[in-house]
Design a protein around this motif. Structure first.
Motif, PDB file in Angstrom:
ATOM      1  N   GLN A 182       0.807  -1.213   0.000  1.00 22.43           N
ATOM      2  CA  GLN A 182       0.000   0.000   0.000  1.00 22.43           C
ATOM      3  C   GLN A 182       0.842   1.265   0.000  1.00 22.43           C
ATOM      4  O   GLN A 182       0.337   2.343  -0.323  1.00 22.43           O
ATOM      5  CB  GLN A 182      -0.914   0.012   1.217  1.00 22.43           C
ATOM      6  CG  GLN A 182      -1.929  -1.124   1.229  1.00 22.43           C
ATOM      7  CD  GLN A 182      -2.894  -0.984   2.378  1.00 22.43           C
ATOM      8  OE1 GLN A 182      -3.656  -0.016   2.476  1.00 22.43           O
ATOM      9  NE2 GLN A 182      -2.859  -1.938   3.293  1.00 22.43           N
ATOM     10  N   VAL A 183       2.097   1.142   0.395  1.00 19.54           N
ATOM     11  CA  VAL A 183       3.036   2.273   0.377  1.00 19.54           C
ATOM     12  C   VAL A 183       4.233   1.831  -0.452  1.00 19.54           C
ATOM     13  O   VAL A 183       4.871   0.831  -0.127  1.00 19.54           O
ATOM     14  CB  VAL A 183       3.463   2.670   1.798  1.00 19.54           C
ATOM     15  CG1 VAL A 183       4.487   3.799   1.755  1.00 19.54           C
ATOM     16  CG2 VAL A 183       2.252   3.081   2.633  1.00 19.54           C
ATOM     17  N   LYS A 184       4.507   2.572  -1.503  1.00 19.61           N
ATOM     18  CA  LYS A 184       5.531   2.142  -2.442  1.00 19.61           C
ATOM     19  C   LYS A 184       6.637   3.177  -2.577  1.00 19.61           C
ATOM     20  O   LYS A 184       6.369   4.364  -2.791  1.00 19.61           O
ATOM     21  CB  LYS A 184       4.918   1.901  -3.825  1.00 19.61           C
ATOM     22  CG  LYS A 184       3.857   0.834  -3.842  1.00 19.61           C
ATOM     23  CD  LYS A 184       3.221   0.703  -5.209  1.00 19.61           C
ATOM     24  CE  LYS A 184       2.076  -0.289  -5.173  1.00 19.61           C
ATOM     25  NZ  LYS A 184       1.388  -0.403  -6.480  1.00 19.61           N
ATOM     26  N   GLN A 185       7.853   2.702  -2.455  1.00 21.02           N
ATOM     27  CA  GLN A 185       9.013   3.529  -2.752  1.00 21.02           C
ATOM     28  C   GLN A 185       9.717   2.833  -3.903  1.00 21.02           C
ATOM     29  O   GLN A 185      10.393   1.835  -3.712  1.00 21.02           O
ATOM     30  CB  GLN A 185       9.917   3.648  -1.520  1.00 21.02           C
ATOM     31  CG  GLN A 185       9.252   4.411  -0.383  1.00 21.02           C
ATOM     32  CD  GLN A 185      10.123   4.482   0.849  1.00 21.02           C
ATOM     33  OE1 GLN A 185       9.906   3.755   1.818  1.00 21.02           O
ATOM     34  NE2 GLN A 185      11.116   5.372   0.828  1.00 21.02           N
ATOM     35  N   ASN A 186       9.510   3.348  -5.088  1.00 19.31           N
ATOM     36  CA  ASN A 186       9.921   2.634  -6.289  1.00 19.31           C
ATOM     37  C   ASN A 186      11.409   2.740  -6.597  1.00 19.31           C
ATOM     38  O   ASN A 186      11.908   1.996  -7.443  1.00 19.31           O
ATOM     39  CB  ASN A 186       9.105   3.129  -7.482  1.00 19.31           C
ATOM     40  CG  ASN A 186       7.645   2.712  -7.364  1.00 19.31           C
ATOM     41  OD1 ASN A 186       7.355   1.587  -6.975  1.00 19.31           O
ATOM     42  ND2 ASN A 186       6.734   3.613  -7.681  1.00 19.31           N
ATOM     43  N   SER A 187      12.088   3.652  -5.941  1.00 20.07           N
ATOM     44  CA  SER A 187      13.528   3.778  -6.169  1.00 20.07           C
ATOM     45  C   SER A 187      14.262   3.150  -4.991  1.00 20.07           C
ATOM     46  O   SER A 187      14.284   3.724  -3.913  1.00 20.07           O
ATOM     47  CB  SER A 187      13.925   5.252  -6.296  1.00 20.07           C
ATOM     48  OG  SER A 187      13.310   5.844  -7.405  1.00 20.07           O
ATOM     49  N   PRO A 188      14.894   2.005  -5.204  1.00 17.88           N
ATOM     50  CA  PRO A 188      15.620   1.377  -4.093  1.00 17.88           C
ATOM     51  C   PRO A 188      16.834   2.187  -3.654  1.00 17.88           C
ATOM     52  O   PRO A 188      17.246   2.114  -2.499  1.00 17.88           O
ATOM     53  CB  PRO A 188      16.062   0.025  -4.652  1.00 17.88           C
ATOM     54  CG  PRO A 188      15.310  -0.154  -5.911  1.00 17.88           C
ATOM     55  CD  PRO A 188      14.914   1.197  -6.398  1.00 17.88           C
ATOM     56  N   SER A 189      17.390   2.956  -4.588  1.00 14.66           N
ATOM     57  CA  SER A 189      18.586   3.720  -4.231  1.00 14.66           C
ATOM     58  C   SER A 189      18.646   5.024  -5.017  1.00 14.66           C
ATOM     59  O   SER A 189      18.033   5.162  -6.078  1.00 14.66           O
ATOM     60  CB  SER A 189      19.848   2.887  -4.477  1.00 14.66           C
ATOM     61  OG  SER A 189      19.974   2.591  -5.844  1.00 14.66           O
TER      62      SER A 189
END
Lengths: 113, 113
Positions: free
Chosen positions: B3-10
């Motif tokens: 439900q919460v997305k952080q699409n850039s791992p780095s």
């Protein structure tokens, strides 16, 4: 300094052998939480205590139990650890349910052999 | 279902430049958002939060922007410093408080000299 302390920092257990992780806090906060974080995944809430009131998340496996004998201490018991339970376990606290933020401990990294 | 997305791992940013970390959410019931910073071998520490009644909150070098229609928030760090190198977690809750947070998977920020 007031803080959230988790022991041990690293814990190794055998498949199926019960293990207990501990958390203590000197913040005198009412709420204590346990989060599970697997590698490269988001921390996931397992359960929390509001004072002595235990609140389990719907998808937390029955294999996971918790105890809070007093305000300062909270324990996470894993009755029969499986390989899939290897993870970082994070304890957190908040002053009350309407708090603005959580305070986290450094975590216990659990390995299951 | 994340439900919460952080699409850039780095993310890698030069010292002195702006760092922009992004977070998207899918649950329209979320009304309180937080950013946590995590150094290796330490627990997450609270950085900044924002309520859904606002679209911006600023604290020193850190500013969080909320776009409710796009279900998107971002953390701006200006200017970036080497000590900002850490993993940043976005988190959200649906009751206006920090209880029962849903976390993203985190973005690792590297600030280079």
């Amino acid at each position: 300094d007031a803080m959230v302390i988790q022991n041990p920092r690293y814990q190794v257990t055998q498949f199926g052998k019960p293990v207990t992780l501990s958390c203590s806090q000197t913040l005198n906060h009412n709420v204590m939480y346990w989060y599970q974080q697997k590698s490269s995944q988001a921390p996931k809430l397992l359960f929390h205590y509001y004072d002595k009131d235990f609140n389990n998340e719907a998808d937390t496996p029955d294999n996971f139990q918790s105890r809070r004998p007093n305000t300062s201490f909270c324990f996470l018991d894993i009755r029969s650890p499986g390989l899939g339970d290897a993870a970082m376990y994070l304890c957190a606290t908040s002053r009350g349910r309407a708090s603005e933020k959580l305070f986290f401990g450094s975590g216990t990294q659990l390995s299951v052999l | 279902d994340q439900q919460v997305k952080q699409n850039s791992p780095s993310l890698s940013v030069q010292e002195g430049r702006i760092s922009i970390l992004n977070c998207d959410y899918t649950n329209s019931m979320f009304d309180y958002f937080l950013w946590y910073k995590k150094y290796p071998a330490e627990g997450p520490t609270f950085l900044i939060s924002i309520s859904s009644i606002k679209d911006k909150n600023e604290d020193g070098r850190f500013t969080v922007f909320l776009n409710k229609s796009a279900k998107h928030l971002s953390l701006h760090i200006v200017p970036s410093q080497p000590g900002d190198s850490a993993v940043y977690f976005c988190a959200a809750s649906a009751d206006g408080t920090a209880s029962k947070l849903t976390f993203g998977t985190g973005t690792r920020l590297q600030v280079t000299l």
